[in-house]
Structures are given as structure tokens and as C-alpha cells.
Design an enzyme around this catalytic site. Structure first.
Site, PDB file in Angstrom:
ATOM      1  N   ASP A 169      35.538  71.016 -55.297  1.00 41.32           N
ATOM      2  CA  ASP A 169      34.690  70.608 -54.169  1.00 41.32           C
ATOM      3  C   ASP A 169      33.223  70.488 -54.584  1.00 41.32           C
ATOM      4  OD1 ASP A 169      37.114  71.932 -53.377  1.00 41.32           O
ATOM      5  OD2 ASP A 169      36.376  72.053 -51.326  1.00 41.32           O
ATOM      6  N   HIS A 177      30.957  69.032 -51.884  1.00 43.33           N
ATOM      7  CA  HIS A 177      30.415  69.272 -50.533  1.00 43.33           C
ATOM      8  C   HIS A 177      28.938  68.916 -50.393  1.00 43.33           C
ATOM      9  CE1 HIS A 177      33.672  70.697 -48.101  1.00 43.33           C
ATOM     10  NE2 HIS A 177      34.054  71.569 -49.016  1.00 43.33           N
ATOM     11  N   ASP A 189      36.828  66.714 -51.266  1.00 43.46           N
ATOM     12  CA  ASP A 189      35.706  67.355 -50.576  1.00 43.46           C
ATOM     13  C   ASP A 189      34.388  67.048 -51.283  1.00 43.46           C
ATOM     14  OD1 ASP A 189      37.591  68.263 -48.805  1.00 43.46           O
ATOM     15  OD2 ASP A 189      36.983  70.356 -48.882  1.00 43.46           O
ATOM     16  N   ASP A 228      30.324  66.533 -46.595  1.00 41.79           N
ATOM     17  CA  ASP A 228      30.276  67.512 -45.491  1.00 41.79           C
ATOM     18  C   ASP A 228      29.602  68.806 -45.918  1.00 41.79           C
ATOM     19  OD1 ASP A 228      31.296  66.113 -43.333  1.00 41.79           O
ATOM     20  OD2 ASP A 228      33.350  66.779 -43.612  1.00 41.79           O
ATOM     21  N   ARG A 229      29.015  69.461 -44.931  1.00 36.78           N
ATOM     22  CA  ARG A 229      28.290  70.731 -45.071  1.00 36.78           C
ATOM     23  C   ARG A 229      26.980  70.543 -45.834  1.00 36.78           C
ATOM     24  NH1 ARG A 229      30.479  75.190 -42.852  1.00 36.78           N
ATOM     25  NH2 ARG A 229      32.698  75.162 -42.357  1.00 36.78           N
ATOM     26  N   ASN A 255      40.534  67.450 -47.665  1.00 33.14           N
ATOM     27  CA  ASN A 255      40.654  67.549 -46.208  1.00 33.14           C
ATOM     28  C   ASN A 255      39.360  67.180 -45.504  1.00 33.14           C
ATOM     29  OD1 ASN A 255      39.665  70.182 -47.254  1.00 33.14           O
ATOM     30  ND2 ASN A 255      39.636  70.752 -45.095  1.00 33.14           N
ATOM     31  N   HIS A 256      38.243  67.090 -46.239  1.00 35.05           N
ATOM     32  CA  HIS A 256      36.981  66.668 -45.631  1.00 35.05           C
ATOM     33  C   HIS A 256      36.723  65.177 -45.774  1.00 35.05           C
ATOM     34  CE1 HIS A 256      34.852  70.236 -44.029  1.00 35.05           C
ATOM     35  NE2 HIS A 256      35.711  70.878 -44.796  1.00 35.05           N
ATOM     36  N   HIS A 306      44.136  68.449 -53.838  1.00 41.36           N
ATOM     37  CA  HIS A 306      43.043  69.212 -53.249  1.00 41.36           C
ATOM     38  C   HIS A 306      43.505  70.543 -52.672  1.00 41.36           C
ATOM     39  CE1 HIS A 306      39.246  70.108 -51.392  1.00 41.36           C
ATOM     40  NE2 HIS A 306      39.888  70.361 -50.261  1.00 41.36           N
ATOM     41  N   ARG A 334      44.290  78.718 -42.123  1.00 51.10           N
ATOM     42  CA  ARG A 334      43.424  77.657 -41.612  1.00 51.10           C
ATOM     43  C   ARG A 334      43.959  77.021 -40.339  1.00 51.10           C
ATOM     44  NH1 ARG A 334      40.072  75.930 -46.062  1.00 51.10           N
ATOM     45  NH2 ARG A 334      40.825  76.756 -48.037  1.00 51.10           N
ATOM     46  N   HIS A 341      39.585  73.439 -52.803  1.00 50.77           N
ATOM     47  CA  HIS A 341      39.756  73.767 -51.384  1.00 50.77           C
ATOM     48  C   HIS A 341      39.269  75.147 -50.958  1.00 50.77           C
ATOM     49  CE1 HIS A 341      41.488  72.993 -47.466  1.00 50.77           C
ATOM     50  NE2 HIS A 341      42.581  73.690 -47.614  1.00 50.77           N
TER      51      HIS A 341
END
Length: 490
Positions: free
Chosen positions: A233, A235, A262, A265-266, A294-295, A343, A391, A418
Site C-alpha cells: 500500500d 495510500h 491501495d 485514499d487517506r 480495496n481502495h 492485495h 473488516r 492490505h
């Protein structure tokens, strides 16, 4: 599950006092953003006194911060069961529902609070805000049904976009990404400048065209003496991405990379990350690989910042185009027929084969179960067997599940991402399940190292490089995230 009182009889004052002390200690760790330790202590408090709704609500918010949405939802529901008047627990449950894209269920929680507390202005405001989101999403869905034949990439008119004289940024050469362009782009981004929208759109259209021709499971061949790098990730942590390239060299035909989902995001430099990665994908299509995370999905982008960032830096139309492009990202990669990289993780069923992954129709938002969902969302667990996901999506799988999957498919081990890991990576399941996470000091709060994996084609033996976060401009993580989510996560 039976309560402590049902199992052990009445709770002693001694246990009540001990639980309160544990809760206070957990709160201190929570304030220091050590959420794992806070959860451990809240759990100990619950073991002493399982009748206190606050303990569950506090553990719920700690789990939310770690993206354990399923656990957060369960804890919030337990807090409500113990104290139906506890407003904060409804907010926690609503945040959990929203994090899972279940906006109507979140709205129900706010609606309940407004009914039992009709004079609570804060509850009324949160209900109204959530209702706006539900209505907006319903409107967007209605439009998308009306326009389902519309292909955004095909509707973009690049010729109508002019390059202004004052633009001094990198330029495509004959509409193509070159090494000169990528180097200039990376430097341009370091100075917080913006790529011209005409070039940004062109990159997205070209990436989509390429990805549409790729299978859902991409086979990678690494020659015996060639190095191959796998990153986890990112991110939106652009300056840490640049640090990876400083440590390990720029991607090239001699220095191939796989980024394992990923990308966005964030972190608040997600646009910079994704255009850099997509540029390398176009420059070295057979030596630079990207898996969907998943993002790279609409619900996550809507809540955790990417959609807001793209809309702020460009347009909502471009945000829609990103959704279209992400739908075509491959779901997994297999290196030399021996190492599978995805992922999230493995599956709720025992009989999944590589051919099953190859045959997945991926051009969509991930469903709530099945192979595609689990590739993006599942996590390993230390005990054998399977368990419901912490999750709330995917599953948790044990060492026996991993061993059986590898044997069935003739593989040596799997690599997945992840999950934040303190050292940037973790080796589990007797060395057969490796997690790599490449965003150090995740969200500027977690204090973790980042890592990447290098291997040679002849033995695919994984070597780990770890690194700390580097400074970045003063733009906080989640700067573009849905402000309502942060409002109910306080």
C-alpha cells in the site's frame, strides 16, 4: 454470547474498579494513537466488567481507526444492547456502516437517535448530513442507470483542451509518456504543482485502453538473474513513494516493479501517486505492474479522500473516469508460476484455482462476497481454519488454508498487502504468507516502518528493505475525505 454476569454471577466492586482503571489506561494509548494496545486494554476491561457499554464503544472507535469495520460494528451494537440511550454508540455504529458503504443503515441509527432525543441538535444535524449523502448516492445511481451505455473515456474531447501559454509543466511527446516526462512529472509534483488536465486525461484514457486487454490474473516472467520488486500500500503518500525509488532505483525494463493495490485514499497526495504510477505503467507496460486494492473502489474513494481530491484538483468527471479505469485493474499477479500476489488474501472456499481467478469478470465494483471480493479484502489469521473478517468484508484464513491453496495450485508462497505492519512487513503461515505494506507512518499517526520486497527470478527468495517516513508538505492525511465521517468518528 453470554455476559460476564451470566457466566460468573454478579460483578464485584473490585472488578468494576479494575476495569475502570484498564479503560483509563486504554484511553491514554488511544490518545497516543497506539490503537492495537488500546484494544488489548479495552478487551481486558471488558473481561473484568462486560456490562459497561462505554468499554465496547471505545473499543469500537479504536477498531474503526484500524479499519476493522466488522469488529467496530459488532462492538457498537453490543454497546447499544447494553445501553439503548448511549448516543455515542449509535454514532460509532453509523461510522462502521458508512465505512462499509452501507449508508442507509447508518441513516437508521441517526434516525433512531433523533426520535429518542428530539431536542438533540447535534443528532438532528448528523441525521440531515447522512440523509444528504444517501440522497446524493441515490441520485448518482439513477443518473448512472440512465447513462449506463455512456463510456466516460470515449466522451472526453482532448482536442478541445488547450495548453495555456503559462503552463510550464511536463508535456507528453506526440501524446506519449517518455522517461523525460515521468522524471519531470515527479519533480513537478515534489513542488506541489499540477499536471495539465489534458495530459492527465490522456494518461487515464491510455491506461484504460491498455488494462482492458489484460487478464484478471497476470502472469509475470522474471529471468533467473533479474531483480523484481513488490511494493504494498502507498495510500497517497507521494513523498514516501519517491523515497522508495531513491532507495531501490526508478522502474525500468531492468528494474521491474509490482505495486500491490491501495495507491490512493487517506494520504492527501493520491493524485500525484496515481499519475506517477500510471505514467510508469504506460512507459514500461511489460515491466511495471499494478494490482487493484480495496481502495480502488467507488465507496472507499467516496469516504476516504480520493474522490474529493480529484474533484478538488481537477473535476468530478475525472473522478468518474478513475472509477472506470480502476474497474479494469488486474486482481492478482503470478510470478514465474510460483508466487501469487494479491492485495487482500485467500478464499472462503477450498477449491479455488488460478484458472478461477483468471476467469473473474472484474469490470465492476467488487461484490460483497466471492473470489473478487476476497482477493481485495481477506486477511490471514494465526489459527487454522477460517473466521468472519474483522473488516466485515472478505474472510480470515489460517495456515492450513494457505498450505492447501498453495499445494492445489503448485505455488511456493503468497504475497499480500492490505494491513499496516510495524516493521513494514510480516511473515506468517510458516513462511508461506507474506504481508508487505509500503506506507510508513501511515496517516502520519501509526509510527510504522514501510517495506518493499526484492527477489531474483531463479529462486524467488524474498528480501526485505525497510524505511521510515520522510517529511512532506503540511497537508494532513484525510484532507479531502468525507468530512461527515470524521465528524462521527470523534
Amino acid at each position: 454470547m453470554a455476559s460476564n454476569e451470566e457466566i460468573m454471577g454478579p460483578i464485584s466492586q473490585e472488578d468494576i474498579d479494575a476495569a475502570e482503571k484498564l479503560k483509563n489506561e486504554a484511553n491514554d494509548y488511544f490518545k497516543k494513537q497506539n490503537y492495537n494496545r488500546a484494544i488489548e486494554l479495552y478487551t481486558q476491561a471488558i473481561e473484568k466488567n462486560g456490562k459497561n457499554a462505554v468499554f465496547y464503544a471505545n473499543r469500537s472507535i479504536a477498531n474503526l481507526r484500524l479499519e476493522n469495520f466488522g469488529y467496530a460494528l459488532s462492538d457498537a451494537s453490543k454497546a447499544i444492547e447494553l445501553d439503548k440511550s448511549y448516543t455515542k454508540a449509535y454514532y460509532r455504529r453509523a461510522a462502521s456502516h458508512m465505512s462499509l458503504g452501507k449508508y442507509k443503515l447508518a441513516l437508521k441509527d441517526f434516525e433512531y437517535v433523533t426520535k429518542v432525543r428530539p431536542n438533540d441538535q447535534d443528532a438532528k444535524m448528523k441525521y440531515n448530513e447522512c440523509n444528504k449523502i444517501v440522497k446524493k448516492i441515490a441520485f448518482e445511481k439513477a443518473i448512472s442507470v440512465d447513462k449506463k451505455e455512456v463510456n466516460i473515456a470515449d466522451s472526453i474531447n482532448l482536442d478541445s483542451m488547450t495548453i495555456e501559454d503559462e503552463y510550464e509543466g511536463p508535456t507528453l511527446e506526440d501524446g506519449k509518456v517518455t522517461l523525460k516526462f515521468v522524471k519531470e512529472l515527479m519533480d513537478f509534483y515534489k513542488h506541489e504543482k499540477r499536471l495539465h488536465k489534458k495530459y492527465a486525461y490522456k494518461i487515464l484514457i491510455d491506461v484504460k485502453t491498455y488494462l482492458q486487454q489484460q487478464p484478471s490474473l497476470v502472469d509475470i516472467k522474471v529471468p533467473d538473474d533479474e531483480k523484481f520488486t513488490v511494493c504494498g500500500d502507498i495510500h497517497g503518500q507521494y513523498y514516501d513513494l519517491m523515497h522508495i525509488f531513491e532507495l531501490n532505483g526508478l522502474p525500468s525494463e531492468e528494474n521491474p516493479y509490482l505495486f500491490n493495490g491501495d495507491f490512493v485514499d487517506r494520504g492527501s497526495f493520491s493524485v500525484e501517486c496515481i499519475f506517477t504510477l500510471f505514467s510508469f505503467k504506460l512507459l514500461y507496460p511489460n515491466h511495471f505492474y499494478m494490482s487493484r486494492g480495496n481502495h480502488e473502489t467507488l465507496d472507499m474513494n467516496r469516504m476516504y479522500g480520493f474522490r474529493g481530491e480529484v474533484t478538488s484538483k481537477y473535476t468530478s468527471q475525472m473522478a468518474d473516469l478513475f472509477t472506470e479505469v480502476y474497474n479494469w485493474l488486474p486482481l492478482a499477479h503470478c510470478i514465474n508460476n510460483r508466487v501469487l500476489v494479491m492485495h487482500g488474501g485467500l478464499f472462503s472456499k477450498d477449491d479455488v484455482t488460478l484458472d478461477d481467478i483468471r476467469s473473474v469478470d472484474r469490470n465492476k465494483q467488487p461484490p460483497e462476497d466471492g473470489i473478487m471480493c476476497e482477493l481485495l479484502w481477506s486477511d490471514p489469521q494465526p489459527m487454522n481454519g477460517r473466521a468472519p473478517s474483522k473488516r466485515g468484508v472478505g474472510c480470515q484464513f489460517g495456515p492450513d488454508v494457505t498450505a492447501n491453496f498453495l499445494q492445489r495450485n503448485g505455488l511456493d508462497y503468497i504475497i499480500r498487502s492490505h494491513e499496516v505492519k510495524n516493521e513494514g512487513y510480516e511473515v506468517a503461515h510458516d513462511g508461506k504468507c507474506i504481508t508487505v505494506f509500503s506506507a510508513p507512518n501511515y496517516c502520519d499517526t501509526m509510527g510504522n516502518l514501510g517495506a518493499f520486497i526484492t527477489m531474483k527470478g531463479k529462486d524467488l527468495y524474498p528480501k526485505y528493505t525497510t524505511y521510515a517516513a520522510v517529511p512532506h508538505p503540511d497537508v494532513k492525511p484525510m484532507a479531502y475525505a468525507n468530512s461527515f465521517l470524521s465528524m462521527i468518528c470523534q
